[in-house]
Design a protein around this motif. Structure first.
Motif, short mmCIF file in Angstrom:
data_model
loop_
_atom_site.label_atom_id
_atom_site.label_comp_id
_atom_site.label_asym_id
_atom_site.label_seq_id
_atom_site.Cartn_x
_atom_site.Cartn_y
_atom_site.Cartn_z
N GLY A 219 55.31 31.30 29.21
CA GLY A 219 55.95 32.55 28.89
C GLY A 219 55.08 33.76 29.09
N GLY A 220 53.77 33.58 29.21
CA GLY A 220 52.86 34.69 29.44
C GLY A 220 52.40 34.77 30.87
N ALA A 221 53.27 34.40 31.82
CA ALA A 221 52.89 34.40 33.24
C ALA A 221 52.36 35.76 33.65
CB ALA A 221 54.09 34.02 34.09
N GLY A 222 51.24 35.76 34.34
CA GLY A 222 50.65 37.00 34.81
C GLY A 222 49.61 37.58 33.88
N ARG A 223 49.59 37.14 32.62
CA ARG A 223 48.56 37.61 31.70
C ARG A 223 47.18 37.18 32.18
NH1 ARG A 223 49.24 41.68 27.97
NH2 ARG A 223 51.15 41.41 26.78
N ILE A 224 46.23 38.08 32.04
CA ILE A 224 44.87 37.79 32.48
C ILE A 224 44.26 36.69 31.63
CG2 ILE A 224 42.57 38.73 32.84
CD1 ILE A 224 44.55 39.99 34.69
N ARG A 225 43.73 35.67 32.29
CA ARG A 225 43.08 34.54 31.64
C ARG A 225 41.74 34.29 32.32
NH1 ARG A 225 47.45 31.96 28.85
NH2 ARG A 225 49.44 32.83 29.54
N LYS A 226 40.99 33.34 31.79
CA LYS A 226 39.67 33.06 32.35
C LYS A 226 39.76 32.69 33.82
CE LYS A 226 35.61 30.05 31.78
NZ LYS A 226 34.97 29.02 30.93
N SER A 227 40.74 31.89 34.19
CA SER A 227 40.86 31.48 35.59
C SER A 227 41.05 32.68 36.50
CB SER A 227 42.06 30.53 35.74
OG SER A 227 43.26 31.14 35.33
N ILE A 228 41.76 33.70 36.05
CA ILE A 228 41.97 34.89 36.86
C ILE A 228 40.68 35.67 37.01
CG2 ILE A 228 43.18 37.11 36.94
CD1 ILE A 228 45.58 35.71 35.65
N ALA A 229 39.94 35.80 35.92
CA ALA A 229 38.64 36.49 36.00
C ALA A 229 37.73 35.79 37.00
CB ALA A 229 37.99 36.54 34.62
N LEU A 230 37.71 34.46 36.97
CA LEU A 230 36.87 33.72 37.90
C LEU A 230 37.35 33.87 39.33
CD1 LEU A 230 36.24 30.40 35.91
CD2 LEU A 230 34.76 32.41 36.08
N ALA A 231 38.67 33.88 39.53
CA ALA A 231 39.21 34.02 40.88
C ALA A 231 38.92 35.40 41.45
CB ALA A 231 40.72 33.77 40.86
N ILE A 232 39.03 36.44 40.63
CA ILE A 232 38.68 37.79 41.09
C ILE A 232 37.20 37.86 41.45
CG2 ILE A 232 38.52 40.22 40.43
CD1 ILE A 232 40.98 39.74 38.64
N LYS A 233 36.37 37.24 40.64
CA LYS A 233 34.94 37.21 40.94
C LYS A 233 34.69 36.57 42.30
CE LYS A 233 30.57 35.24 39.22
NZ LYS A 233 29.94 34.46 38.11
N ALA A 234 35.38 35.49 42.60
CA ALA A 234 35.22 34.84 43.91
C ALA A 234 35.64 35.78 45.02
CB ALA A 234 36.03 33.55 43.95
N LYS A 235 36.74 36.53 44.83
CA LYS A 235 37.19 37.48 45.85
C LYS A 235 36.13 38.56 46.09
CE LYS A 235 41.30 37.58 47.27
NZ LYS A 235 41.82 37.06 48.58
N VAL A 236 35.58 39.08 45.01
CA VAL A 236 34.58 40.15 45.12
C VAL A 236 33.34 39.65 45.85
CG1 VAL A 236 33.04 41.65 43.79
CG2 VAL A 236 35.41 41.35 43.07
N LEU A 237 32.88 38.47 45.49
CA LEU A 237 31.66 37.94 46.11
C LEU A 237 31.90 37.55 47.56
CD1 LEU A 237 30.19 35.89 43.14
CD2 LEU A 237 29.36 38.06 44.07
#
Length: 582
Positions: A219-237
């Motif tokens: 029910g909280g689809a799209g809410r920022i979670r740890k996996s999203i933070a890690l995925a964004i970090k991978a994109k940035v790096l």
């Protein structure tokens, strides 16, 4: 200074007015700090609405630029309408007075909202002690993403940290751009600082697949979670490791790139992507069409929270000879290029240029990678129980004003990506009351993580077994048979495989447009003539295919790998450096 203050006040007024959508039950003059950061509201309802507004500012694709996908300004497509404003960029490029895809104002508006939240949210007497912790971490992750979205366009940009400037603050007009390296470090530090303060991820078993109605169990689809933070970090790096910002020679200016190449940056990117993989929270969906009409599934990692389904996508993208309910004519607004079509291999995984692939120029769409049929409408494909006719004079390329506004394909192809699988249906699939819809726009999905890992690991250590495994997983899900790659590929050969896999797997998901820039190949693949196909139906019913030029895009590699800073920003801030050669 008066001119500067007036400009700043205008920007602040726009930001305040745009916030009102979250507080429609009060007149604008009642939307005050006391109202939003209500010290009697134990639920933090208005503060949560403030966060929802920030979520709504995350980018969304499909029809983001001039009503079209961003890829209409790449080597993958052109607008079908010769009057669409994107043609201005195709023909003339961009400059400080004529910008394109300019997200500077929108991103900094969102960053300001994040900083205002962080300054005030503790004033709310939250009854749920976890909620403010989660929200505080969520907005910091979003701020990091907005900075990333700026960095991939402009290079180094001003870092505001937690500052909230008032309209008359002189410091507002003296902000300087930080070095790209400083921006990368800031964003990575932010993501690392809050990764363990976010709401917990749903397990793969709990999230499962969408139910076909656009919903899943989360029910909280799209809410920022740890996996999203890690995925964004991978994109940035990965961005930081890429040739545009990590050149092996010719040092760049401090606010556009690093001073010298460093293979260790590829390792950092590979490690970051591997950390997401090791969570074991995501998997490739067996049916790629499921990605088109669900907002929760095994593969989606980061979607734009709260985004509605793309209204009437089927009408806008389907070939022009089709009509649906209410006899509404379809518009075929996007024309994929021959270059994109040629990038799809045969079903046996071999490129069409390989003499052993089985490719037949007289039957160019037979036995191709299944992703071609999922991405592009080509002549002879089946849609809504009939064959698509894109031969000259066919129902979908009539060469007459009979079609809506006289617009038809420029290339001999139409865009299918994002539509439901309606080949055998009499009408468009209806989900959430919209016909043949696209799903909520996905910013990062698991296939991206796999190919990001493969790219970074290949650049760092060559095509080892883990690189093969990641690439082959994507090819297997695509339906290639065999999906395996030849043994013993060189690093250069594997690089080309990975780049092509990214192109065909993520077509029209805003990847190719930025990939050809970060790889610094846009001049070679985009700043050259782009093509389509003209198909003649002969009297005996056979078809003849001829290649035709549809566009000759302008691309100045001395400047256009980065965007120009809008001239208005330079006028109000003499400390703002312009990108080179603008």
């Amino acid at each position: 200074m008066i001119k500067r203050k007036a400009w700043a006040c205008l920007l602040l007024l726009v930001a305040v007015i745009s916030c009102r959508k979250s507080f429609e039950d009060r007149p604008l003059n009642f939307v005050s700090e006391q109202y939003i950061w209500d010290e009697t509201d134990v639920t933090g309802n208005f503060a949560q609405q403030w966060v929802h507004k920030i979520y709504s500012q995350l980018p969304t694709g499909w029809s983001r630029i001039n009503g079209l996908p961003l890829e209409c300004a790449s080597d993958d497509a052109v607008p079908s309408n010769p009057g669409n404003a994107t043609w201005n960029m195709i023909n003339s490029g961009y400059d400080p007075l004529n910008t394109f895809d300019n997200n500077w104002g929108s991103a900094y508006s969102a960053i300001r909202r994040v900083n205002i939240f962080l300054k005030n949210y503790r004033r709310v007497p939250w009854i749920d002690s976890l909620l403010p912790k989660w929200l505080g971490a969520e907005v910091r992750v979003m701020r990091a993403y907005f900075y990333y979205d700026l960095m991939k366009r402009y290079g180094g940009i001003p870092l505001l940290d937690n500052q909230v400037f008032e309209a008359d603050d002189p410091a507002l007009f003296s902000q300087r751009r930080s070095s790209f390296e400083s921006c990368v470090q800031y964003v990575v530090n932010e993501l690392d600082a809050v990764r363990d303060s976010l709401r917990p991820d749903e397990t793969l078993a709990n999230r499962g697949s969408g139910n076909g109605n656009g919903e899943g169990s989360d029910g909280g689809a799209g809410r920022i979670r740890k996996s999203i933070a890690l995925a964004i970090k991978a994109k940035v790096l990965l961005l930081a490791a890429s040739p545009l910002f990590n050149p092996s020679s010719t040092p760049a200016l401090d606010y556009t790139g690093y001073a010298e190449g460093n293979t260790e940056r590829w390792k950092a990117a590979a490690d970051a992507a591997r950390e997401v993989m090791d969570l074991n929270l995501f998997a490739l969906e067996n049916n790629r069409y499921l990605l088109n009409y669900t907002r929760v599934n095994k593969e989606f990692i980061f979607t734009r929270y709260g985004a509605s389904y793309q209204s009437e996508w089927g009408y806008r993208m389907s070939p022009v000879g089709y009509n649906s309910i209410n006899n509404r004519a379809c518009e075929g607004q996007v024309s994929p290029t021959q270059e994109l079509v040629d990038a799809f291999p045969m079903k046996n995984g071999l490129p069409i240029t390989d003499p052993t692939s089985g490719y037949d120029p007289a039957k160019p769409y037979n036995n191709r990678d299944p992703r071609l049929d999922q991405t592009v409408f080509y002549d002879g494909a089946t849609w809504l129980k009939r064959k698509v006719e894109i031969f000259e004079g066919g129902r979908d390329k009539p060469n007459s004003a009979a079609v809506a506004n006289g617009i038809q394909t420029q290339t001999g192809y139409y865009l299918k990506k994002g539509l439901a699988n309606d080949a055998s249906n009499a009408g468009f699939t209806t989900v959430m009351f919209h016909p043949s819809v696209t799903s909520t726009f996905c910013l990062i999905r698991y296939a991206d993580i796999l190919l990001m890992y493969a790219e970074a690991q290949n650049e760092y250590g060559g095509p080892d077994a883990s690189v093969y495994s990641a690439v082959e997983a994507v090819r297997k899900r695509a339906g290639l048979s065999p999906f395996t790659l030849p043994a013993g590929l060189s690093k250069d050969a594997m690089r080309e495989v990975i780049r092509n896999e990214r192109r065909v797997e993520f077509a029209f998901e805003e990847q190719r447009y930025f990939d050809i820039r970060r790889w610094k190949i846009a001049k070679q693949v985009y700043g050259v003539p782009l093509h389509g196909v003209s198909i003649i139906k002969n009297t005996d019913g056979s078809l003849s295919y001829s290649r035709k030029t549809v566009a000759s895009p302008y691309f100045n590699e001395a400047s256009m790998y980065l965007y120009p800073v809008d001239n208005k920003e330079i006028l109000v801030n003499s400390s703002m450096q312009q990108n080179p050669n603008y």
